[in-house]
Every structure is written in structure tokens, then in C-alpha cells.
Write an enzyme that holds these catalytic residues in place. Structure first.
Site, PDB file in Angstrom:
ATOM      1  N   ASP A 343      24.036  41.784  56.539  1.00 31.43           N
ATOM      2  CA  ASP A 343      24.720  43.065  56.461  1.00 31.43           C
ATOM      3  C   ASP A 343      25.948  42.991  57.354  1.00 31.43           C
ATOM      4  O   ASP A 343      25.998  42.199  58.298  1.00 31.43           O
ATOM      5  CB  ASP A 343      23.776  44.175  56.926  1.00 31.43           C
ATOM      6  N   ASP A 647      20.155  45.790  59.717  1.00 28.99           N
ATOM      7  CA  ASP A 647      19.688  46.759  60.695  1.00 28.99           C
ATOM      8  C   ASP A 647      19.379  48.125  60.106  1.00 28.99           C
ATOM      9  O   ASP A 647      18.849  48.974  60.793  1.00 28.99           O
ATOM     10  CB  ASP A 647      20.716  46.923  61.826  1.00 28.99           C
ATOM     11  N   ASP A 651      18.477  47.850  54.228  1.00 29.54           N
ATOM     12  CA  ASP A 651      18.202  46.417  54.254  1.00 29.54           C
ATOM     13  C   ASP A 651      16.715  46.084  54.089  1.00 29.54           C
ATOM     14  O   ASP A 651      16.369  44.930  53.844  1.00 29.54           O
ATOM     15  CB  ASP A 651      18.668  45.805  55.585  1.00 29.54           C
TER      16      ASP A 651
END
Length: 913
Positions: A343, A647, A651
Site C-alpha cells: 500500500d 495498514d 488491505d
């Protein structure tokens, strides 16, 4: 009648109209749900609660601890050992049966303890939902338990609230919602009532407020359109439930090896039993115990425990480098990783907005520093006059500080923002310019304000000037302020606005991934009032500021290290394509073109073409949770071992699907942490490279354990088979074989778990995911070393018998020579990629020296202690016999090192053993 119609609306339990809520006008949404702006009645709410169920995510069914314990026995190698124990017990060999059963039990206990942690991803997502919500019931605003909200409820949200359900907004005033955990956006989303196109990405649905997101500013009222599992966060929960837990490459290989080995062992045992009874005239009981000895010698019963401990040691090493592993096999898997999907926000970047570019009419200033710390140099772009550029940018910086509600404070050495992140970046920019925010704001006392609103897309403030008079300062969307201004501020005074030039500068900043705000001002006489009409004329365009969520400095080096190790790094984010591409270029991802593939393009890609797209693309933008999951699965379909870092809540499904999920520990959500197999305590991507280094070391050590265990067991098997075929007495009893396996595995085999990394660990490409556990080279080594073991053992056995020693003494010397061979082989196998004849190799490590001392002490007790002699049927040996055994071990190692030298010259050894 209207109210009765609404009461009857949810006639079909749990069924809502199939509408794209974000693309439907608010009035039509209310009509479709049978709701009104005044809210539901208590009776309506109760009916809908019964129809749609509670606004909560269902708790997952856990597995009973006993079932987890019994699952440890579900292994082909364990089945063979249990069968051997039963056979030994039936034949009256209680010691043999007891020791074998103890080994199996210890292995089960270790596995149960190490893998006893239940999955908690769904529970972590449930914790994000606030317990109370402000709803309109019976025309009054009351606090309602979140679980009692139903479709059609009217809910009010304010700054600091977590959105309790998916809402279609019917009123929004300055509403900013922090959706980073759901969409990956660094900047809060501006919300408004209007509908958006049906194909708008999740992050572009301005008329929606989604469950579990956080309201940062403003106020909003919305109608509940989805609760519980039907919300966006509920769909993520469903995706997590639908993801099957992946086994690691190591476990897949060991299980595959165990199944094949079981059939080989059973077939070989049956053939040997038939041969012994039919052709050699063995009694069936004698033949059966010989077969048990064969099984005990063949099965590497200590291997699972030693591999588990090797992984546990890797866990301890990684914890010292700020990486906490939740499941042991993830350590080894990370060492096999060939792709890292990361990410962007908070993982590759700081998740802190920074004002990077200040453009005035005639100058552009670049700001240094990162985050909200008011420290960093301001320099003219392209080497211009810094003083002149800063003087030109000063009105922009002052406007950004005054037309601003954010404050900065220092906490534990870290600067944090209270308020909007972009406004916090403007306060930090003023500090870099040498301004004291509190002093300037006191000099320019605020008199009035027009809060930012998503509808008019600007904020305006009225201030009393220090020398008399007053001024209006405005900041907002660049295109909006260009419409509001006819003039621009320049060094020689005001001049007509060069709109085309400003549009070109704004486009250039956006192309570099910057988010842009524009600034304007105008003087007004004392006593003037701030009205919306007052802002529509007389404003002078001051300039623009470009913001960026900067990449972490150390991440650039970590990405380069991963690429040098043959690991591809891919960015998967919900942010805009231009922003993602700009960050990718700074990080050096891919081949430098920085092109981003969007979620819309993924939707248009057929499933058959997804693996190729995933393999060649390094930046994915505007992605949803389902996109991330699809990308990870596509990469896995190419044979890649995928690590997913992240995080946010968004995700979690991909973290769970990936071969190893890595969550951020500081800024990461609980959902991400619980779905991941590893958590980074410092939220630092650099720790990924360190984790790969440790993972590769762990895999090397596991290879060393296997390379040591299988040949030593193989030597025992060859010895037993030779005895059966040749028809002579067994050189070792079954319990003696088990003694060798247990003692050496616990001491010598375990020492390999502590081995430090060999040179060049991060200069090797990742191993193939489908690489066999027993490579051709390792099969050769198992066969070669097994024959050497058997030859040495049989030579010692017949030497002892030939000089007149009894069978017990001959067996004792045979066991001792096998243990000595294993000690020397330990020193040889410590180095897979280089010779062992170095000072470092000869001196060994502390773990090796302790293991050798313990094995030697155990073997002395085995040979000379009376109780051990009674238990294992051993006899004391002479000193010269001991010297001869040690010399035989030295010759054995010389032969091994010669073989390694030949294979290195042929460039075979270390390539896949």
C-alpha cells in the site's frame, strides 16, 4: 397514509432496492427506502430491525483447542511412526514403543503451542464500529445503539464521530471524512449531497459516508442504505471470510514429501518383510521388529520439531529488528518472496502531507523537510534568487496561515496536526519561512469566516490588518479560485490574471502527484462584512501550493535492496493515478515510466489476462479491496510468492490471501494486524528488507537441517537393509537407532538453527516457489552421504566382530561411529556455498560447540553409564577404539569436502541443494 406506506416498506425480510445509492438523488433514495428527513418511528425501526437484522458483523466460529491439538497428528510421517509404535508394543518391545510415542506427543505439543493463536480479523473489524449513533426517531434526535440502526434511519454525524453505517448524505456542511483506512487516500474526502456517476470509484463517491470511516470536520446528515455485512466494510469482512488460509511453500513441500515418503516407506517395509520371512527364513515377529527398526531409522521424526525451532529462532531475530511474526512459517516464506505488494499511504509514504511547491506569479519556491515539523529550507526553483523568490511567495504563505483552522503541537519529539492535514502542512510551511504562527494570527485578528464547503469549494476569512484596515483571504480548489479572480498579484502590483499560464502550472504540479490549493486576497475597508457575494469580486490571485505525501527517505534504499535481491515491488493504492505514479518514480519502482493501472482498467481486464497485467505493472491506483485481492491472486497464479504490506482496513483481505501478509504496527488498523502474519513495529518498509534477509537465512538453515538429517537417517536405513538382505545380525537395535536420532537431532541438528547468514544472502535471486524440497543435487547428497555412513558403520561393526568382540560391543562401536560421523558432517554442512575448511568453519559457533559437547557427553553416558547399558544393551569400549572412531570421522569429512569442491568447480553445489 404516507407513514403507513413507509411502515409496510420492508415486506421482504432483508431485501433492499437494488440501486447504486451514490448515483441516486437523495430524494429518490429516501423514497426508495420509504423514509423521510424526519426519521423513522420507533415502530418502523423495530420492524426493519427484525427484517434486516442487527447492524453488526457476525462473529466467526472458532476452532476448539482440542481439535487444534489433534490436527497436529494429521501428518503422514506421524502415521508411520504411530504404526511403528503399535507394532513394537504388540511384539513386547515396550521401551521402543514408549520412546516412539513420546516423540510423537512432543511433536504434537510443540505444534499446538506454536499455532494456537486463532484468527481475529473479523473481530478487529467489528471493534472499529462506534457503539452509539445519533439518529432521528419520532422526529427527535436520540442516541441509538449502533447495532439497532436499520436501512432508512436518518443519522447525524459530526467531527470526531465514526460513521456507524453506510450513509447516503442528504445534507453536508463542511464535511470532511478520513477514508484512508478504506480507500488509501492521504487527504480527507470532501463530502456533498449530490449524486455522482454510477461507475465512480469508492474514493470518488462524494455523496456517501461509509461505515467505520472517521469524520474530521463539519457536519452531515444521511440516510442509512446498508448495515452489517451489506456495508462496504462488511463486504471486506466477507472477503476475509472467503479467503482460504494459505499454506507456506515449506509446509506444502514437507507435506508433499511426507505423503510420498509414506508410500515409499510402507512399500519398502512390506517388501523387506516378505523378503525376510519368505526368502531368509526369519520368524515373522523377528522380521516385523526389523521392519520397525527400518521405519524408525528412515523417518526423520526430529525434523518437524527442529524446523519449528529454526523458525522460532528466526522470529526472535526478526523481533529484534522490529518485525513481529504471528505465524512461524511466515518467516521462511518471506525469504522466498518474489513480489512485495505494498500500500502507498503510510507504508511507502509518511502519511503526512507536506507543502512542497509554492508558486507565485513570477517565482516558484521549493520547500524542504517532511511531515509537520516546521523545519526545512525554502529555495528558489532552478537556482534562482532565493530572497526574491521567498519575498514573492510570502503573501501566499501568509494567506495559507491565516485562512486556516489547524494547529501544530510537538508530542514526544514528533510534530502532530490538530485539524485538516493540508492546513497543518500550511502551518508547517509558515514555520519554515520563519513565521511564528501564534504571533501572526494575533497580529491579523480574525473577524469572520466562511467555512469550507464542498459545494462552493473554498474557505474565506476576514482579518483586521495590523496597521489598520482589513483583508479577506481565500483558499480553495484552483479552478474555483481562478473563476473568482480577474487579477493576479505580482511584484509590480496587480495585473490581469493570466489564466492559461496558471492552468499550465497547476497541471504540471498535478502531473507530479501534487495536490494543489490556490490562494487569493483583497483589501477591504474597516467594518466590512464577510459575505459570499463579497468574495465574488475584487480578489487577486496570489498563487498555488502543491502538497505531497512524501515517500520515506529510507524506503528508496530499501526498494533498491529488494530489487537487487530479485524481488519486484508493486504499489497498490486507492489514491489517484497521478499521485501514485509520481511516488513510484521517486521510489524507483518498475522500469521508470511510472504508469499506473487504475481499478477501472482492472475491471475491464478478463480473468485470463490478469496474471500478465499483474506481472508487468508496478503501480495500481484507485483500487478497491476486491481489486487488491484480485491482483494478489493473479500474481500467485504466475507462480510468485507474494508478500502484501499495508495498514488499512482495505488491505485486510489481500493481507490474508498473500503468502505472507505484513501489517504496519503503529498506524495500522487492528483489522490489518490480525489479518497479517507479520507486523512491523516501526511501520518502516526498511524492515521488509531486513525481514527478507532473516527469512532467507532461516531457509538456508532449514536446508542445512534437511541436508544433515536425511543422509544421517539414510545411513541407518542402508545399514538395516544390508543386514536383512545379507542375513547377518542387525548392527543396531531399533531403540539404539531411535537414541541416535533423538540425541543428535536435539543437539547437533538443533545447532544448525542458530547458524548466522552466509555471505551474499541478499545478492541471490529468490528461490522458485515450485522448487522441490528434494532437489536433484540434494537427492545425490542424501544417497552419497548415506552410503558413506553405511560403509563406515558396517566396516566398524564387522571390524569389532572380526576381532572377537561380542554383538553388544560391536553395536556400541557402530552407534558411536555414526554419531562421530554426524558431528563431522555437521561441520561440513554448515556451509552450503563455500568450503568448511576455514578458521570460522573449524572454530564453529557457540551453538555448535555446545551441541558437540552435549552429544559427546550423551554418547559417553550411552557407552559407559550402567543404567544406559541396561536400557540400550551397550558395552564400554577401549580408548584406542575411541581414537580409531574419531580418526574415521576425520577421513569421512575429508571425503565430504572433496566432493563439495568438485561440485563447486562444476558450479552445482549451493545452487539448489
Amino acid at each position: 397514509m404516507e407513514r403507513n406506506t413507509r411502515e409496510a416498506e420492508p415486506a421482504r425480510p432483508g431485501v433492499l432496492p437494488d440501486l447504486p445509492w451514490h448515483a441516486t438523488a437523495a430524494a429518490d433514495v429516501l423514497a426508495a427506502l420509504g423514509a423521510s428527513p424526519q426519521g423513522l418511528t420507533g415502530r418502523e425501526a423495530a420492524l426493519r430491525r427484525a427484517a434486516f437484522g442487527p447492524n453488526a458483523l457476525p462473529a466467526p466460529a472458532g476452532r476448539h483447542p482440542l481439535l487444534r491439538f489433534f490436527a497436529q497428528f494429521n501428518n503422514a510421517l506421524i502415521y508411520v511412526l504411530l504404526a511403528a509404535a503399535v507394532a513394537a508394543a504388540v511384539l513386547g518391545h515396550a521401551v521402543d514403543a514408549g520412546v516412539i510415542a513420546a516423540v510423537v506427543l512432543i511433536n504434537a505439543i510443540v505444534g499446538h503451542v506454536q499455532e494456537g493463536k486463532a484468527e481475529k480479523a473479523l473481530g478487529a473489524i467489528r471493534k472499529l464500529v462506534s457503539p452509539q449513533a445519533a439518529a432521528l426517531r419520532d422526529g427527535r434526535r436520540i442516541a441509538v445503539p449502533v447495532t439497532d440502526l436499520v436501512p432508512g434511519d436518518i443519522v447525524v454525524v459530526e467531527a470526531g464521530d465514526r460513521v456507524p453505517a453506510d450513509l447516503r448524505l442528504i445534507r453536508a456542511r463542511g464535511l470532511l471524512v478520513e477514508e484512508a483506512a478504506l480507500t488509501g487516500e492521504s487527504v480527507p474526502a470532501e463530502k456533498r449531497e449530490g449524486a455522482v456517476p454510477a461507475d465512480a470509484a469508492l474514493g470518488d463517491r462524494a455523496g456517501m459516508a461509509y461505515s467505520a470511516t472517521l469524520v474530521l470536520a463539519g457536519q452531515g446528515t444521511g440516510v442509512v442504505v446498508a448495515t452489517g455485512r451489506r456495508t462496504e466494510i462488511g463486504r471486506i469482512s466477507t472477503l476475509i471470510e472467503g479467503v482460504e488460509a494459505m499454506t507456506t511453500p515449506l509446509l506444502r513441500q514437507i507435506n508433499r514429501f511426507g505423503r510420498r515418503f509414506t508410500w515409499v516407506a510402507l512399500s519398502a517395509s512390506a517388501a523387506l518383510f516378505a523378503f525376510a520371512t519368505l526368502l531368509r527364513g526369519f520368524e515373522w515377529t523377528e522380521a516385523l521388529i526389523a521392519v520397525v527398526a527400518l521405519a524408525v531409522g528412515a523417518i526423520p521424526e526430529g525434523l518437524p520439531a527442529v524446523i519449528t525451532i529454526t523458525l522460532a529462532i528466526g522470529v526472535q531475530r526478526m523481533a529484534a529488528r522490529n518485525a513481529v511474526v504471528r505465524r512461524l512459517p511466515a518467516v521462511e516464506t518471506l525469504g522466498a518472496t518474489s513480489v512485495i505488494c505494498s500500500d502507498k499511504t503510510g507504508t511507502l509514504t509518511r502519511n503526512e502531507m507536506t507543502a512542497r511547491r509554492i508558486a507565485a506569479a513570477e517565482h516558484t519556491v521549493l520547500a524542504g523537510g517532511a511531515g509537520y515539523a516546521p523545519a526545512g529550507a525554502l529555495t528558489a526553483e532552478d537556482g534562482g534568487d532565493d530572497v526574491a523568490a521567498l519575498a514573492a511567495a510570502a503573501p501566499v504563505i501568509r494567506c495559507g496561515l491565516l485562512c486556516n483552522d489547524a494547529h501544530l503541537r510537538e508530542a514526544d519529539g514528533t510534530w502532530v496536526v490538530e485539524g485538516d492535514p493540508m492546513e497543518g502542512a500550511l502551518v508547517a510551511l509558515a514555520g519554515k519561512a520563519g513565521l511564528d504562527a501564534a504571533h501572526v494570527r494575533a497580529e491579523w485578528r480574525r473577524l469572520d469566516e466562511i467555512p469550507f464547503d464542498a459545494e462552493h469549494r473554498f474557505m474565506a476569512t476576514l482579518h483586521a490588518a495590523p496597521g489598520g484596515g482589513a483583508a479577506i483571504f481565500v483558499k480553495g480548489a484552483p479552478e474555483r479560485l481562478l473563476e473568482m479572480c480577474a487579477m493576479e498579484d505580482a511584484a509590480g502590483g496587480r495585473r490581469p490574471l493570466d489564466r492559461a499560464r496558471w492552468e499550465e502550472r497547476i497541471a504540471r504540479a498535478a502531473a507530479e502527484g501534487e495536490r494543489v490549493l490556490a490562494f487569493a486576497a483583497k483589501p477591504v475597508p474597516p467594518g466590512a462584512r464577510l459575505t459570499f457575494d463579497e468574495t465574488q469580486s475584487g480578489l487577486a490571485f496570489l498563487g498555488i501550493v502543491g502538497f505531497i505525501d512524501p515517500p520515506r527517505d529510507e524506503v528508496i534504499r530499501a526498494v533498491a535492496e529488494c530489487r537487487a535481491a530479485g524481488i519486484a515491488v508493486k504499489m497498490i493504492t486507492g489514491d489517484h493515478a497521478a499521485t501514485a505514479a509520481a511516488i513510484a518514480r521517486k521510489l524507483g519502482l518498475g522500469d521508470g515510466d511510472g504508469r499506473a493501472v487504475t481499478g477501472a482498467e482492472i475491471d475491464r481486464t478478463p480473468e485470463a489476462e490478469m496474471p500478465a497485467l499483474a506481472r508487468r505493472t508496478h503501480v495500481f491506483a484507485r483500487t478497491s479491496p476486491a481489486h487488491k485481492l484480485r491482483i494478489v491472486r493473479a500474481l500467485q497464479a504466475t507462480g510468485a510468492v507474494v508478500a502484501m504490506t499495508g495498514d488499512g482496513v482495505n488491505d485486510a483481505p489481500a493481507l490474508k490471501q498473500a503468502d505472507v501478509g505484513v501489517a504496519m504496527g503503529v498506524k495500522g488498523t487492528e483489522a490489518a494486524k490480525e489479518a497479517a502474519q507479520m507486523v512491523l513495529l516501526d511501520d518502516n518498509f526498511v524492515s521488509i528488507a531486513a525481514a527478507v534477509h532473516e527469512g532467507r537465512t532461516v531457509h538456508d538453515n532449514i536446508r542445512k537441517v534437511i541436508s544433515w538429517t536425511l543422509p544421517t537417517n539414510g545411513g541407518e536405513v542402508v545399514t538395516v537393509v544390508a543386514a536383512i538382505f545379507a542375513g547377518f545380525a542387525m548392527p543396531m537395535s531399533a531403540v539404539q537407532i531411535l537414541w541416535v536420532n533423538l540425541v543428535t537431532s536435539v543437539t547437533l541438528g538443533l545447532a544448525l538453527a542458530f547458524e548466522p547468514p552466509e555471505r551474499g544472502v541478499m545478492r541471490r535471486p529468490p528461490r522458485r516457489a515450485d522448487a522441490p524440497l528434494l532437489s536433484p543435487l540434494l537427492v545425490w547428497r542424501v544417497a552419497f552421504v548415506s552410503l558413506l555412513f553405511a560403509a563406515g558403520a558396517l566396516a566398524m561393526f564387522f571390524h569389532a566382530l572380526g576381532r572377537g568382540s561380542d554383538l553388544e560391543t560391536a553395536r556400541t562401536m557402530t552407534v558411536n561411529v555414526i554419531v562421530v560421523f554426524e558431528i563431522f558432517y555437521l561441520f561440513s554442512v554448515r556451509y552450503l556455498h563455500e568450503t568448511s575448511f576455514t578458521w570460522r568453519g573449524i572454530l564453529g559457533t557457540r551453538a555448535v560447540l555446545i551441541a558437540v559437547a552435549l552429544a559427546a557427553a550423551a554418547q559417553l553416558a550411552f557407552t559407559y553409564a550402567p543404567f544406559m547399558q541396561a536400557l540400550f544393551g551397550t558395552r564400554p569400549t577401549a580408548l584406542l577404539d575411541g581414537v580409531a572412531i574419531v580418526l574415521a570421522g576425520a577421513v569421512f569429512m575429508l571425503v565430504l569436502e572433496a566432493e563439495k569442491a568438485v561440485l563447486r568447480r562444476l558450479r552445482l553445489f549451493g545452487s539448489g541443494a
